[in-house]
Design a protein around this motif. Structure first.
Motif, PDB file in Angstrom:
ATOM      1  N   UNK A  23       0.854  -1.260  -0.005  1.00 27.78           N
ATOM      2  CA  UNK A  23       0.030  -0.006  -0.019  1.00 27.78           C
ATOM      3  C   UNK A  23       0.817   1.150   0.124  1.00 27.78           C
ATOM      4  N   UNK A  24       0.077   2.483   0.239  1.00 27.02           N
ATOM      5  CA  UNK A  24       0.835   3.785   0.242  1.00 27.02           C
ATOM      6  C   UNK A  24       1.876   3.654   1.202  1.00 27.02           C
ATOM      7  N   UNK A  25       3.241   3.983   1.032  1.00 27.05           N
ATOM      8  CA  UNK A  25       4.062   4.122   1.902  1.00 27.05           C
ATOM      9  C   UNK A  25       4.357   2.746   2.733  1.00 27.05           C
ATOM     10  N   UNK A  26       5.041   2.990   3.937  1.00 27.69           N
ATOM     11  CA  UNK A  26       5.200   1.510   4.585  1.00 27.69           C
ATOM     12  C   UNK A  26       5.742   2.505   5.992  1.00 27.69           C
ATOM     13  N   UNK A  27       5.127   2.002   6.958  1.00 28.78           N
ATOM     14  CA  UNK A  27       5.724   2.441   8.287  1.00 28.78           C
ATOM     15  C   UNK A  27       7.017   1.844   8.731  1.00 28.78           C
ATOM     16  N   UNK A  28       7.292   0.719   8.089  1.00 27.02           N
ATOM     17  CA  UNK A  28       8.560   0.400   8.568  1.00 27.02           C
ATOM     18  C   UNK A  28       9.808   0.546   7.581  1.00 27.02           C
ATOM     19  N   UNK A  29       9.854  -0.453   6.508  1.00 26.63           N
ATOM     20  CA  UNK A  29      10.804  -0.327   5.480  1.00 26.63           C
ATOM     21  C   UNK A  29      12.227  -0.773   6.243  1.00 26.63           C
ATOM     22  N   UNK A  30      13.389  -0.973   5.641  1.00 24.77           N
ATOM     23  CA  UNK A  30      14.419  -1.474   6.146  1.00 24.77           C
ATOM     24  C   UNK A  30      15.024  -0.694   7.345  1.00 24.77           C
ATOM     25  N   UNK A  91       2.796   7.538  -2.922  1.00 23.10           N
ATOM     26  CA  UNK A  91       2.590   8.365  -2.030  1.00 23.10           C
ATOM     27  C   UNK A  91       2.962   9.768  -2.587  1.00 23.10           C
ATOM     28  N   UNK A  92       4.058  10.076  -3.487  1.00 20.57           N
ATOM     29  CA  UNK A  92       4.094  11.180  -4.076  1.00 20.57           C
ATOM     30  C   UNK A  92       4.044  10.884  -5.684  1.00 20.57           C
ATOM     31  N   UNK A  93       3.358  11.657  -6.474  1.00 20.65           N
ATOM     32  CA  UNK A  93       3.105  11.308  -7.664  1.00 20.65           C
ATOM     33  C   UNK A  93       3.079  12.525  -8.668  1.00 20.65           C
ATOM     34  N   UNK A  94       3.544  12.312  -9.607  1.00 20.75           N
ATOM     35  CA  UNK A  94       3.419  13.469 -10.858  1.00 20.75           C
ATOM     36  C   UNK A  94       2.115  13.446 -11.518  1.00 20.75           C
ATOM     37  N   UNK A  95       1.486  14.717 -11.625  1.00 18.18           N
ATOM     38  CA  UNK A  95      -0.005  14.777 -12.058  1.00 18.18           C
ATOM     39  C   UNK A  95      -0.046  15.662 -12.965  1.00 18.18           C
ATOM     40  N   UNK A  96      -1.006  15.348 -14.052  1.00 17.62           N
ATOM     41  CA  UNK A  96      -1.273  16.067 -15.174  1.00 17.62           C
ATOM     42  C   UNK A  96      -2.424  16.602 -15.001  1.00 17.62           C
ATOM     43  N   UNK A 107     -11.519  11.836  -4.297  1.00 16.92           N
ATOM     44  CA  UNK A 107     -11.001  11.669  -3.051  1.00 16.92           C
ATOM     45  C   UNK A 107      -9.971  10.971  -2.820  1.00 16.92           C
ATOM     46  N   UNK A 108      -8.829  10.844  -3.729  1.00 18.19           N
ATOM     47  CA  UNK A 108      -7.676  10.151  -3.741  1.00 18.19           C
ATOM     48  C   UNK A 108      -6.556  11.129  -3.644  1.00 18.19           C
ATOM     49  N   UNK A 109      -6.759  12.422  -3.583  1.00 15.65           N
ATOM     50  CA  UNK A 109      -5.313  13.200  -3.423  1.00 15.65           C
ATOM     51  C   UNK A 109      -5.306  13.874  -2.209  1.00 15.65           C
ATOM     52  N   UNK A 110      -4.455  14.347  -1.617  1.00 16.52           N
ATOM     53  CA  UNK A 110      -4.359  15.011  -0.305  1.00 16.52           C
ATOM     54  C   UNK A 110      -4.521  16.576  -0.739  1.00 16.52           C
ATOM     55  N   UNK A 111      -5.410  17.156   0.260  1.00 20.78           N
ATOM     56  CA  UNK A 111      -5.322  18.547   0.053  1.00 20.78           C
ATOM     57  C   UNK A 111      -4.371  19.259   0.582  1.00 20.78           C
ATOM     58  N   UNK A 112      -3.306  19.792  -0.201  1.00 17.42           N
ATOM     59  CA  UNK A 112      -2.247  20.326   0.295  1.00 17.42           C
ATOM     60  C   UNK A 112      -2.178  21.670   1.093  1.00 17.42           C
ATOM     61  N   UNK A 113      -3.520  22.419   1.051  1.00 12.86           N
ATOM     62  CA  UNK A 113      -3.754  23.711   1.518  1.00 12.86           C
ATOM     63  C   UNK A 113      -3.196  23.874   2.671  1.00 12.86           C
ATOM     64  N   UNK A 114      -3.451  23.306   3.608  1.00 15.90           N
ATOM     65  CA  UNK A 114      -3.187  23.228   5.411  1.00 15.90           C
ATOM     66  C   UNK A 114      -1.560  23.430   5.335  1.00 15.90           C
ATOM     67  N   UNK A 115      -0.695  22.838   4.422  1.00 18.64           N
ATOM     68  CA  UNK A 115       0.612  22.368   4.730  1.00 18.64           C
ATOM     69  C   UNK A 115       1.534  23.672   3.994  1.00 18.64           C
ATOM     70  N   UNK A 309       0.240  14.484  -3.541  1.00 17.20           N
ATOM     71  CA  UNK A 309       0.557  13.582  -2.555  1.00 17.20           C
ATOM     72  C   UNK A 309      -0.862  12.672  -2.487  1.00 17.20           C
ATOM     73  N   UNK A 310      -0.831  11.236  -2.385  1.00 24.11           N
ATOM     74  CA  UNK A 310      -1.831  10.608  -2.025  1.00 24.11           C
ATOM     75  C   UNK A 310      -2.459  10.692  -0.848  1.00 24.11           C
ATOM     76  N   UNK A 311      -3.871  10.743  -0.871  1.00 18.27           N
ATOM     77  CA  UNK A 311      -4.385  11.273   0.618  1.00 18.27           C
ATOM     78  C   UNK A 311      -4.251  10.014   1.488  1.00 18.27           C
ATOM     79  N   UNK A 312      -4.116   8.595   1.012  1.00 14.97           N
ATOM     80  CA  UNK A 312      -3.967   7.276   1.871  1.00 14.97           C
ATOM     81  C   UNK A 312      -2.521   7.011   2.363  1.00 14.97           C
ATOM     82  N   UNK A 313      -1.570   8.147   1.949  1.00 17.07           N
ATOM     83  CA  UNK A 313      -0.126   7.814   2.541  1.00 17.07           C
ATOM     84  C   UNK A 313       0.055   7.639   3.824  1.00 17.07           C
TER      85      UNK A 313
END
Length: 423
Positions: A23-30, A91-96, A107-115, A309-313
């Motif tokens: 899925x989007x991202x990963x809490x763990x990773x190596x 998690x991060x994607x190029x968008x057209x 509802x798949x993209x994160x609203x970046x406005x607050x950031x 940025x994906x909303x579900x990251x």
């Protein structure tokens, strides 16, 4: 860094690189690292430069791992549609621009406005680019670069034909007269102007000169059948004056007529200047803004692509920090150069300007000159806009080949538009 435009925009590429699964991202990773997936489309050369920026970021943030994916434009969005539907978006994607509204509405993209202004700095970014990523008061995409439209032309042949060169305030009649003189001088193998009347983008610039646009802010159609007829009848006037490339030349899509030297002028995005024309002409061609019909030149600042940025990251803070780095870090900007047009960051653009050569230098000079006349980027078009663009060209082909008059073809196009947009 000087990068070949031809290399950056070469048609096909080797396909997808290996992408991380899950899925989007990963809490763990190596080793407990935060893992991000970053996806974009583009050429192998653009991928190489983008990967260098990713590597630079990871070297400065050893707690983050970034897995990358890239593809050509169509395969990229085909894969993205599957990933979005399956809850496996990067998690991060190029968008057209032609897809942003669709994915935001789902509802798949994160609203970046607050950031903005906090986790992502935007003060140094060209503000005219922002509307392309906005829906109402929400921001779903940030500009990765800047382009606009341009007329590239051969001043030597224009002068030899006695044609008046483009200048501030010149009109469509001026263009028609100049192109007709060139055709008379060098025809039949060389025409004055590559036929632009089947391209929806150029129709959009002409519309804005009339105070209208392709789409309204809320994603509705911004013109009527009457404007289509008027635009295509203007094309008939150019054709009657023998100012345009013949239908059989225009229809040859192997390469457009200007780089084949079958025309001496052609409209294009300035992001494609030099892809082929520089190889043909070197420094012997010039750039001009569009002719006008009264209400300005109708051109706008355009991000060739945006970062979303994906909303579900699962690693939102890490994703936002990477976006900020990609857009604003001076070292990253130096690596990327003009790989996505002029940098959206004005400070990076200013620093880069002194290093540019050849077609890049010409494009930067053109953009600097025309910038005060450019409109802000339009809002994202509605779902179905890509189909409209294709149908615009397809139905115009009948007009171009003399199989239909504008008054006959325009109603057909309007019917296709209504079907594509669900109107």
């Amino acid at each position: 860094m000087s990068v070949s435009r031809r290399a950056l925009l070469r048609g096909g590429i080797a396909g997808l690189t290996l992408a991380g699964l899950g899925g989007c991202g990963d809490d763990g990773g190596s080793g407990g690292k935060k893992t991000l997936r970053f996806a974009w489309w583009g050429s192998e050369e653009r991928a190489k430069l983008t990967q260098q920026v990713v590597d630079l970021y990871v070297s400065k943030h050893p707690d983050v791992e970034i897995k990358t994916t890239y593809a050509a434009y169509d395969p990229y969005f085909q894969k993205l549609a599957t990933e979005m539907s399956g809850g496996n978006a990067p998690d991060v994607l190029q968008m057209g621009d032609r897809y942003l509204r669709e994915y935001a509405d789902r509802n798949t993209l994160l609203d970046l406005t607050p950031h903005l202004g906090s986790k992502i700095q935007t003060a140094d970014l060209e503000q005219k680019l922002f509307p392309a990523g906005n829906l109402g008061a929400q921001t779903f995409g940030l500009p990765m670069g800047q382009t606009t439209h341009v007329l590239q032309y051969d001043p030597k042949r224009w002068q030899e034909a006695g044609a008046k060169l483009p200048a501030d305030g010149w009109t469509w009649t001026d263009l028609k007269d100049a192109a007709a003189k060139v055709s008379a001088k060098f025809g039949p193998k060389v025409s004055g102007l590559s036929d632009p009347f089947g391209i929806e983008d150029w129709f959009g610039d002409w519309l804005r000169q009339q105070g209208k646009d392709l789409y309204t802010a809320d994603g509705k159609l911004g013109y009527t059948e009457a404007e289509i007829v008027a635009w295509w009848k203007l094309g008939e006037e150019f054709r009657a004056a023998k100012a345009l490339t013949p239908a059989e030349v225009t229809a040859n899509t192997t390469l457009t007529p200007f780089p084949r030297k079958e025309s001496t002028a052609e409209f294009c995005p300035d992001s494609t200047v030099g892809m082929t024309s520089w190889d043909t002409y070197g420094s012997e061609f010039a750039l001009s803004h569009f002719p006008t019909a009264g209400n300005g030149i109708g051109q706008f600042t355009q991000p060739p692509m945006m970062l979303s940025v994906a909303k579900r990251t699962k690693n939102q803070d890490a994703a936002l920090a990477f976006v900020d780095f990609f857009l604003n870090d001076p070292e990253a900007g130096a690596i990327l150069g003009m790989a996505r047009g002029l940098p959206a960051n004005l400070k990076i653009r200013e620093t880069l300007a002194s290093t540019l050569t050849d077609e890049w230098k010409a494009v930067a000079a053109y953009e600097a000159k025309v910038s005060p006349q450019l409109l802000p980027a339009p809002p994202p078009p509605p779902k179905g806009a890509g189909v409209v663009k294709t149908q615009f060209q397809r139905i115009y082909d009948d007009v171009m080949h003399g199989k239909a008059k504008p008054e006959e073809a325009a109603p057909r196009l309007m019917s296709e538009i209504q079907q594509a947009l669900g109107a």
